[in-house]
Design a protein around this motif. Structure first.
Motif, PDB file in Angstrom:
ATOM      1  N   PRO A 424       0.752  -1.313  -0.088  1.00 60.98           N
ATOM      2  CA  PRO A 424      -0.125  -0.117  -0.010  1.00 60.98           C
ATOM      3  C   PRO A 424       0.775   1.184   0.057  1.00 60.98           C
ATOM      4  O   PRO A 424       0.290   2.378  -0.606  1.00 60.98           O
ATOM      5  CB  PRO A 424      -0.857  -0.083   1.330  1.00 60.98           C
ATOM      6  CG  PRO A 424      -0.794  -1.735   1.822  1.00 60.98           C
ATOM      7  CD  PRO A 424       0.515  -2.103   1.253  1.00 60.98           C
ATOM      8  N   PHE A 425       1.973   1.028   0.539  1.00 62.70           N
ATOM      9  CA  PHE A 425       2.960   2.379   0.555  1.00 62.70           C
ATOM     10  C   PHE A 425       3.284   2.710  -0.725  1.00 62.70           C
ATOM     11  O   PHE A 425       3.893   3.803  -1.048  1.00 62.70           O
ATOM     12  CB  PHE A 425       4.141   2.178   1.750  1.00 62.70           C
ATOM     13  CG  PHE A 425       3.513   2.244   2.964  1.00 62.70           C
ATOM     14  CD1 PHE A 425       3.339   3.487   3.541  1.00 62.70           C
ATOM     15  CD2 PHE A 425       3.037   1.332   3.807  1.00 62.70           C
ATOM     16  CE1 PHE A 425       2.762   3.811   4.810  1.00 62.70           C
ATOM     17  CE2 PHE A 425       2.779   1.237   5.109  1.00 62.70           C
ATOM     18  CZ  PHE A 425       2.664   2.788   5.701  1.00 62.70           C
ATOM     19  N   ALA A 428       0.835   4.205  -2.496  1.00 65.93           N
ATOM     20  CA  ALA A 428       0.629   5.727  -2.075  1.00 65.93           C
ATOM     21  C   ALA A 428       1.689   6.781  -2.432  1.00 65.93           C
ATOM     22  O   ALA A 428       1.437   7.808  -2.842  1.00 65.93           O
ATOM     23  CB  ALA A 428       0.537   5.779  -0.596  1.00 65.93           C
ATOM     24  N   GLY A 469      -3.738   2.092  -1.502  1.00 65.12           N
ATOM     25  CA  GLY A 469      -2.849   3.035  -1.175  1.00 65.12           C
ATOM     26  C   GLY A 469      -2.729   4.182  -2.164  1.00 65.12           C
ATOM     27  O   GLY A 469      -2.474   5.322  -1.691  1.00 65.12           O
ATOM     28  N   GLY A 473      -3.344   7.842  -0.948  1.00 62.13           N
ATOM     29  CA  GLY A 473      -1.935   8.791  -1.113  1.00 62.13           C
ATOM     30  C   GLY A 473      -2.271   9.956  -2.316  1.00 62.13           C
ATOM     31  O   GLY A 473      -1.853  10.981  -2.044  1.00 62.13           O
ATOM     32  N   VAL A 509      -3.396   4.635   5.132  1.00 58.72           N
ATOM     33  CA  VAL A 509      -2.254   3.744   4.567  1.00 58.72           C
ATOM     34  C   VAL A 509      -1.823   2.753   5.530  1.00 58.72           C
ATOM     35  O   VAL A 509      -1.602   1.601   5.206  1.00 58.72           O
ATOM     36  CB  VAL A 509      -0.988   4.683   3.911  1.00 58.72           C
ATOM     37  CG1 VAL A 509      -0.439   3.896   3.190  1.00 58.72           C
ATOM     38  CG2 VAL A 509      -1.878   5.869   3.210  1.00 58.72           C
ATOM     39  N   THR A 512      -4.339   0.366   6.340  1.00 53.82           N
ATOM     40  CA  THR A 512      -4.396  -0.741   5.275  1.00 53.82           C
ATOM     41  C   THR A 512      -3.150  -1.783   5.089  1.00 53.82           C
ATOM     42  O   THR A 512      -3.475  -3.122   4.903  1.00 53.82           O
ATOM     43  CB  THR A 512      -4.510   0.096   3.865  1.00 53.82           C
ATOM     44  OG1 THR A 512      -5.466   0.983   4.051  1.00 53.82           O
ATOM     45  CG2 THR A 512      -4.626  -0.832   2.803  1.00 53.82           C
TER      46      THR A 512
END
Lengths: 520, 56
Positions: A424-425, A428, A469, A473, A509, A512
């Protein structure tokens, strides 16, 4: 003769260089998406030819596929912009935004109505930075500070981005990964649904700190459950184009009821001071959205109607191509575009019907058609070139074997234990840098899929993590924050807004990431 | 002016993408190479526009 490129830090960084280029040009040098995308396209071609030894057929077919994929996404973007401006020019958006806070005197509930439910509805119908630009001034009008207003309006609609804008970002994810909506929709809708609660809680926190979250709890639970469940049902039943729109529309209906509960009615509610009630009536204002929902449902859910509208399909067959290093892209058909049954076409029909309704109701002033056309053209071209260039970059990277090399590098260094939490990062980061969930999905979609394959992880879960993400983001992206700030007199003071937003916006985030890590 | 040029570049990129496909389908590698150069020229123009805007 096959001469595969070895995987080491130098080759990995070279393969990644077009993506790094996009991020640096957009964030450090503040280039627009089209210019940064064009530069990244060149980087992909140069590295593809010189290092990965892509041939002319490889580059040529990749470019044609990119144009097809782009058209699939641009069709929706252009027509969604048209639909939004048809309604906006008639005053429909403004009247809905003014009526909502008048339903309750409770500050927290007003904040939720505008910057969680209504802003998500706007994201569902249009997006492209418009939701914050419309809602932030309304929040200032009911007494929130300019900074609070931009932060609340931005954070509140993160959950609605992927299935918002008539599913543009989700369409881009499907296009670049070749996956089906049936495969990706359930987990994507699940993660985004959970994110909806976090987005609402953040809005309540911004409105009145922890006391606000406690006060908002009944509304958060009821409205959040309704919106998350509606989005899940729509997305998993072939109506992903309507996922966020339908969810927020149902959410609006439920929120109107919740706002009238005695708990949220301490004082008599009234229209905010200084705001008039001029414009179309609420039913007329909402009619365009009702028309759109009916058309999408009819064309997607009634088989004979669906078959009728899907009679003309633009599709091309692509042969297998091979780089001089022996990397093979198998044969297959490119993106098939149904000219009359495409979500973009449905938006066009809805725009025409809405225009007739609003015109008959006398909502337009002289020169409306010209103003709508100009706004659509100006808004569409800027984002379109960026998408064509970035999709071109992504397909060339895929066809040259660059994406696979990056994925191999990631899978060998990060490992299956940690990667689900990182996915997810990555999404994002891509959206924060490029300002869009769609761009993030285009740039990182195939990469995340291949990394998941190499690590033996669920592709649908990792892609759901990517787009969730990306959605969360995208609302933090400087490009969108600048638009929001400009509407509430904070132009030039975006720094503190982004700082505040990053602190709060990374919470969903991170949540998640935890959920994906548990599910993986 | 910049907006008009962007519209033209966008149209060229889209049409060019289909022409490349036709050329490749007919085995005309050289022609598709030229058409790829046209696509590159379009993107180069977009970068030039950015350069001009930043540096007057």
């Amino acid at each position: 003769m096959a001469d595969p490129l070895p995987l080491n830090l130098a080759t990995w960084l070279l393969a990644l260089s077009p993506v790094i280029g996009v991020l640096i040009l957009m964030v450090v040098f503040r280039w627009g998406a089209s210019q940064a995308g064009a530069a990244a396209w060149f980087a992909a071609v140069i590295v593809g030819v010189v290092v990965f030894r892509a041939t002319i057929p490889v580059l040529g077919y990749a470019q044609t596929k990119a144009v097809l994929l782009s058209l699939d996404v641009l069709y929706i973007i252009w027509m969604a912009l048209l639909f939004f401006h048809v309604a906006d020019e008639a005053g429909a958006v403004a009247i809905i935004g003014r009526r909502l806070p008048a339903l309750t005197s409770d500050k927290v509930m007003q904040a939720l109505l505008l910057s969680w439910v209504f802003v998500s509805f706007l994201q569902g119908m249009g997006g492209f930075g418009v939701p914050v630009a419309v809602v932030a001034p309304l929040l200032v009008g009911i007494g929130f500070s300019a900074l609070e207003s931009v932060v609340m309006a931005s954070l509140g609609h993160g959950w609605a981005v992927t299935f918002g804008s008539l599913g543009t970002s989700f369409a881009a994810l499907l296009a670049t990964t070749g996956q089906t909506a049936d495969a990706l929709a359930p987990e994507s809708a699940l993660l985004l649904g959970l994110a909806a609660f976090a987005c609402g809680a953040l809005v309540a926190y911004m409105a009145a700190k922890l006391r606000g979250v406690v006060r908002a709890l009944p509304a958060l639970l009821v409205i959040g459950t309704v919106m998350a469940a509606t989005q899940y049902l729509l997305a998993t039943n072939g109506l992903w184009n309507l996922g966020a729109t339908g969810a927020s529309l149902v959410g609006l209906g439920v929120a109107v009821g919740v706002a009238r509960l005695p708990f949220y009615q301490r004082e008599p509610a009234s229209l905010p001071a200084g705001q008039s009630d001029e414009g179309p009536s609420l039913p007329i204002a909402l009619s365009a959205y009702v028309v759109l929902v009916v058309l999408i449902a009819m064309i997607n859910l009634v088989p004979p109607v669906e078959r009728l509208f899907d009679t003309v399909v633009l599709s091309l067959a692509f042969p297998a191509v091979e780089t001089a290093r022996g990397w093979v892209t198998p044969a297959g058909s490119g993106r098939a575009i149904s000219l009359f049954g495409h979500p973009g076409a449905i938006l066009l029909y809805a725009s025409l019907v809405a225009y007739i309704i609003y015109r008959q109701a006398g909502c337009y002033q002289e020169g409306a058609v010209k103003r709508i056309t100009t706004k659509v053209l100006n808004g569409a071209v800027k984002s379109s070139l960026g998408i064509v260039a970035m999709v071109g970059m992504a397909t060339i990277m895929g066809h040259a074997g660059m994406t696979t090399l990056i994925a191999r590098g990631l899978s060998e260094t990060v490992g299956a234990g940690i990667y689900p939490a990182a996915a997810p990062f990555v999404g994002a980061l891509g959206a924060f840098m490029t300002g869009s969930n769609t761009n993030s999905n285009v740039v990182f979609g195939a990469l995340q899929m291949q990394t998941a394959e190499l690590l033996g992880l669920s592709i649908s879960l990792i892609l759901a993590a990517q787009t969730t993400g990306g959605a969360l983001g995208s609302v933090l992206a400087p490009a969108k924050v600048i638009v929001g700030c400009s509407t509430v007199g904070l132009a030039g003071e975006e720094g503190p807004v982004i700082g505040r937003m990053l602190v709060l916006g990374l919470i969903p985030v991170a949540l998640t990431a935890i959920v994906v890590w548990i599910l993986a | 002016m910049a907006g008009r040029l962007q519209r033209i570049v966008l149209a060229v990129e889209i049409i060019d993408g289909f022409l490349i496909y036709i050329a490749l389908q007919h085995g005309m590698i050289g022609v598709s190479g030229v058409l790829l150069t046209v696509a590159a020229a379009g993107f180069f123009l977009v970068i030039l526009m950015q350069w001009e805007r930043k540096n007057g």
